[in-house]
Design an enzyme around this catalytic site. Structure first.
Site, PDB file in Angstrom:
ATOM      1  N   TRP A  40       0.834  -1.200   0.000  1.00 42.99           N
ATOM      2  CA  TRP A  40       0.000   0.000   0.000  1.00 42.99           C
ATOM      3  C   TRP A  40       0.866   1.247   0.000  1.00 42.99           C
ATOM      4  O   TRP A  40       2.004   1.207   0.449  1.00 42.99           O
ATOM      5  CB  TRP A  40      -0.919  -0.006   1.211  1.00 42.99           C
ATOM      6  CG  TRP A  40      -1.830  -1.180   1.311  1.00 42.99           C
ATOM      7  CD1 TRP A  40      -2.461  -1.835   0.273  1.00 42.99           C
ATOM      8  CD2 TRP A  40      -2.193  -1.876   2.499  1.00 42.99           C
ATOM      9  NE1 TRP A  40      -3.233  -2.875   0.759  1.00 42.99           N
ATOM     10  CE2 TRP A  40      -3.084  -2.926   2.119  1.00 42.99           C
ATOM     11  CE3 TRP A  40      -1.898  -1.722   3.839  1.00 42.99           C
ATOM     12  CZ2 TRP A  40      -3.635  -3.801   3.035  1.00 42.99           C
ATOM     13  CZ3 TRP A  40      -2.442  -2.596   4.748  1.00 42.99           C
ATOM     14  CH2 TRP A  40      -3.313  -3.613   4.344  1.00 42.99           C
ATOM     15  N   ALA A  96       2.593   2.620   3.357  1.00 41.36           N
ATOM     16  CA  ALA A  96       3.615   1.837   4.036  1.00 41.36           C
ATOM     17  C   ALA A  96       4.668   1.342   3.060  1.00 41.36           C
ATOM     18  O   ALA A  96       5.799   1.823   3.035  1.00 41.36           O
ATOM     19  CB  ALA A  96       2.981   0.661   4.787  1.00 41.36           C
ATOM     20  N   CYS A  97       4.288   0.385   2.211  1.00 38.71           N
ATOM     21  CA  CYS A  97       5.263  -0.290   1.364  1.00 38.71           C
ATOM     22  C   CYS A  97       5.786   0.560   0.216  1.00 38.71           C
ATOM     23  O   CYS A  97       6.764   0.194  -0.431  1.00 38.71           O
ATOM     24  CB  CYS A  97       4.670  -1.589   0.837  1.00 38.71           C
ATOM     25  SG  CYS A  97       4.228  -2.728   2.172  1.00 38.71           S
ATOM     26  N   VAL A  98       5.138   1.713  -0.037  1.00 34.91           N
ATOM     27  CA  VAL A  98       5.657   2.658  -1.031  1.00 34.91           C
ATOM     28  C   VAL A  98       6.416   3.797  -0.347  1.00 34.91           C
ATOM     29  O   VAL A  98       7.553   4.095  -0.696  1.00 34.91           O
ATOM     30  CB  VAL A  98       4.524   3.214  -1.922  1.00 34.91           C
ATOM     31  CG1 VAL A  98       5.038   4.342  -2.815  1.00 34.91           C
ATOM     32  CG2 VAL A  98       3.936   2.098  -2.779  1.00 34.91           C
TER      33      VAL A  98
END
Length: 214
Positions: free
Chosen positions: A112, A115-117
């Protein structure tokens, strides 16, 4: 290196992060089918223009599932880096793969956004990379979450782009015949512009022939 310099096949690389079933289930910020189409635009453009591509997943076997095959099948034999960390940059194998590209301009898309970006974006910016986030190929738990993460990334120095913008920037000139057909196939398969491409071929092809025969 400068954000005023165009992204090219020679100066850019791309990282696609956590396009996995469990992550897609949480996406409420975008139409998930649109996101799947947009990440395929990125992946197919990267394949067409021989862009160094890093693929990574989180908790593939225990929670999130495999990276979507629409992307991984484009890169047969390529290792997909599986992590435990939300932040890809904390994973040594991810950092090694990034370094192996030899590029400082990185396009990032993932699930998402909040967070992960944003997490690897902040770390990579601090390490001297230029980060371009393909916002329409990302997704989050809500539109609010996605937009706040994008704003934070922009304030930190990342550049927002779209998936088709990246593809067009790589092509630049429709006279580049070696990638023209591939670009048209990407647009036909994944972009609303594909409707116009189909119509134009019909109007200039079969329909024109029929009209000329009358």
């Amino acid at each position: 290196m400068s954000v005023l310099e165009m992204l090219t096949p020679q100066n850019s690389a791309i990282a696609l992060i956590d396009f996995q079933p469990a992550m897609f289930q949480g996406v409420q910020s975008h139409d998930r089918l649109v996101t799947i189409n947009n990440v395929q635009i990125l992946a197919k453009a990267a394949k067409l223009f021989n862009i160094p591509t890093v693929l990574t997943t989180v908790a593939k076997d225990s929670f999130s599932g495999p990276f979507i095959p629409e992307v991984t099948e484009l890169f047969p034999g390529q290792d997909i880096i599986d992590r435990t960390s939300m932040n890809s940059w904390l994973d040594p194998n991810f950092r090694k793969a990034v370094a192996a590209t030899g590029r400082k301009k990185f396009v990032i898309a993932g699930l998402w956004t909040e967070a992960c970006v944003i997490f690897p974006t902040l770390d990579m910016l601090r390490e001297g990379f230029e980060i371009y986030i393909a916002a329409d190929a990302c997704g989050d738990l809500s539109l609010e979450a996605h937009e706040r993460a994008m704003q934070r990334a922009i304030q930190a120095g990342a550049v927002p782009i779209t998936s088709s913008q990246y593809a067009y920037e790589l092509q630049q000139d429709w006279a580049r015949s070696e990638t023209y057909d591939g670009m048209m196939e990407i647009q036909k398969a994944h972009s609303p512009y594909g409707i116009q491409i189909r119509f134009s071929k019909w109007a200039l092809g079969e329909h024109a022939s029929e009209g000329g025969a009358k």
